[in-house]
Enzyme design. Sequence first.
Site, PDB file in Angstrom:
ATOM      1  N   GLY A 211       0.838  -1.208   0.000  1.00 58.11           N
ATOM      2  CA  GLY A 211       0.000   0.000   0.000  1.00 58.11           C
ATOM      3  C   GLY A 211       0.857   1.236   0.000  1.00 58.11           C
ATOM      4  O   GLY A 211       2.069   1.169  -0.237  1.00 58.11           O
ATOM      5  N   ASN A 212       0.241   2.384   0.260  1.00 57.25           N
ATOM      6  CA  ASN A 212       1.008   3.618   0.376  1.00 57.25           C
ATOM      7  C   ASN A 212       0.326   4.550   1.365  1.00 57.25           C
ATOM      8  O   ASN A 212      -0.724   4.206   1.916  1.00 57.25           O
ATOM      9  CB  ASN A 212       1.189   4.272  -0.997  1.00 57.25           C
ATOM     10  CG  ASN A 212      -0.130   4.611  -1.636  1.00 57.25           C
ATOM     11  OD1 ASN A 212      -0.876   5.442  -1.139  1.00 57.25           O
ATOM     12  ND2 ASN A 212      -0.449   3.939  -2.737  1.00 57.25           N
ATOM     13  N   ARG A 213       0.901   5.708   1.588  1.00 62.91           N
ATOM     14  CA  ARG A 213       0.454   6.569   2.694  1.00 62.91           C
ATOM     15  C   ARG A 213      -0.701   7.497   2.324  1.00 62.91           C
ATOM     16  O   ARG A 213      -1.092   8.342   3.131  1.00 62.91           O
ATOM     17  CB  ARG A 213       1.648   7.376   3.213  1.00 62.91           C
ATOM     18  CG  ARG A 213       2.633   6.505   3.971  1.00 62.91           C
ATOM     19  CD  ARG A 213       3.902   7.269   4.320  1.00 62.91           C
ATOM     20  NE  ARG A 213       3.612   8.583   4.856  1.00 62.91           N
ATOM     21  CZ  ARG A 213       4.226   9.708   4.518  1.00 62.91           C
ATOM     22  NH1 ARG A 213       5.181   9.679   3.623  1.00 62.91           N
ATOM     23  NH2 ARG A 213       3.892  10.845   5.070  1.00 62.91           N
ATOM     24  N   SER A 214      -1.275   7.340   1.154  1.00 64.06           N
ATOM     25  CA  SER A 214      -2.375   8.238   0.776  1.00 64.06           C
ATOM     26  C   SER A 214      -3.573   8.066   1.719  1.00 64.06           C
ATOM     27  O   SER A 214      -3.969   6.950   2.037  1.00 64.06           O
ATOM     28  CB  SER A 214      -2.807   7.929  -0.655  1.00 64.06           C
ATOM     29  OG  SER A 214      -4.011   8.589  -0.927  1.00 64.06           O
TER      30      SER A 214
END
Length: 412
Positions: A211-214
Amino acid sequence: MTSVAGKRIVLGVSGGIAAYKAVEICRRLMDSGAHVIPVLTKGATRFVGRATFDALASEPVQMSLFDEDDPIPHTTLGQTADCVLVAPATARVIGAYAAGISSDLLTATLIATRAPVVICPAMHTEMWEHPAVADNIATLVKRGVSIVGPESGRLAGGDEGAGRLSSPADIVAAVDRVLDSTGRRLDMAGLSVVVTAGGTREPIDPVRYIGNRSSGKQGYAFAEEAAARGAKVTIITTVDRPGPLGTTVVSGITVVRVNTAEEMAAATAEAAKEADVVIMAAAVADFRPVDPAGVKIKKRDGVPAIQLEPTPDILAGLGASKPEGQILVGFAAETCEVADNAAAKLSGKGADYIVANDVAAENVGFAYDTNEVTVLASDGRVRPVGMRSKRQVAQAVLDLVMGDRDASEENQ
Ligand code: CTP
């Protein structure tokens, strides 16, 4: 502070120690040119006298459902108000409003009005954090009610914690914002807008993902701003509406939940067919595991070698098959050489605009409530949008996009 001027504002005051601050709110609203009608609950008068509001407000205090001059004061108040503000709002008033129970003039007015409502809770931390109060607040937010505060700080009896009424200045500013967005020209009426939000999740196994930090905050801000301007909005998102409950939710947005880049690509391609504007605010993962495990990978089996493959580039796909007249807005999340990288994305992906931000900077991008962006247009214009809330960033970008659209229609 211009939007409150000339507006009829019902100022509901309920029974809490913070009721004395409602006097200052009343004065500030009056100073800004509003027409203020105070409605006090019986509890409120235990903390602050009617005479104070009688002297300060535009009309005398009202308290009773059974007024001799007006047989239906709640309906009259509700129908003629431009905004109903409740400050402070006790747990009782919040609960009654959420449940649709009208036990006094204030709660009856809340239920009788179609005007925007701003609720400013104030109570002890234990009460504010009670699940019943939290559920009631969530219900009101879902219905489009604006919740302002509470803040953390010193409470009655010397306790410290969440539950303090927001400052009168912040409350009056919030009312101004609400009236500003409701009174604004509906310049996107009749347009269909698709927004993507959040970071995609690419499964490694049934419990793990890349995933990512968005956070999805900027995407939701675009969706809400477009809806407030009259557009029919679909948000394709990996996350629920994030953030504190302190901002306005615009109801009537269609929410499509997805997880992976592939799911987002399919849902977006479908929704974009009929869209006038597509805003790709999502942080789409660029790589995904080729072959996610069907069962949880066990530690005892050693460090797994996860082979990755590229995901579809949704924006580039939309750019390649863009229907005539559709406006495509992409984003560029960069940590260096922002302008060059963003310009490459603008031409490479066939977008009409790229909203670029330096996600390594302080208070910018992922998870923050604020953002600072530069908008690049396909004709070479570059428009910096300085540090502001994500909603204000959305407003500035849509102002630019809609301004260009109006200008090009005039030229045709
Ligand atoms: N995007 C997309 N599909 C992908 C990757 C990105 O649609 N698989 C979109 C994003 O929604 C954004 C724009 O492309 O609107 C740019 O995304 P960004 O992450 O900044 O850049 P990438 O294209 O992923 O390139 P890089 O990670 O190398 O900077």
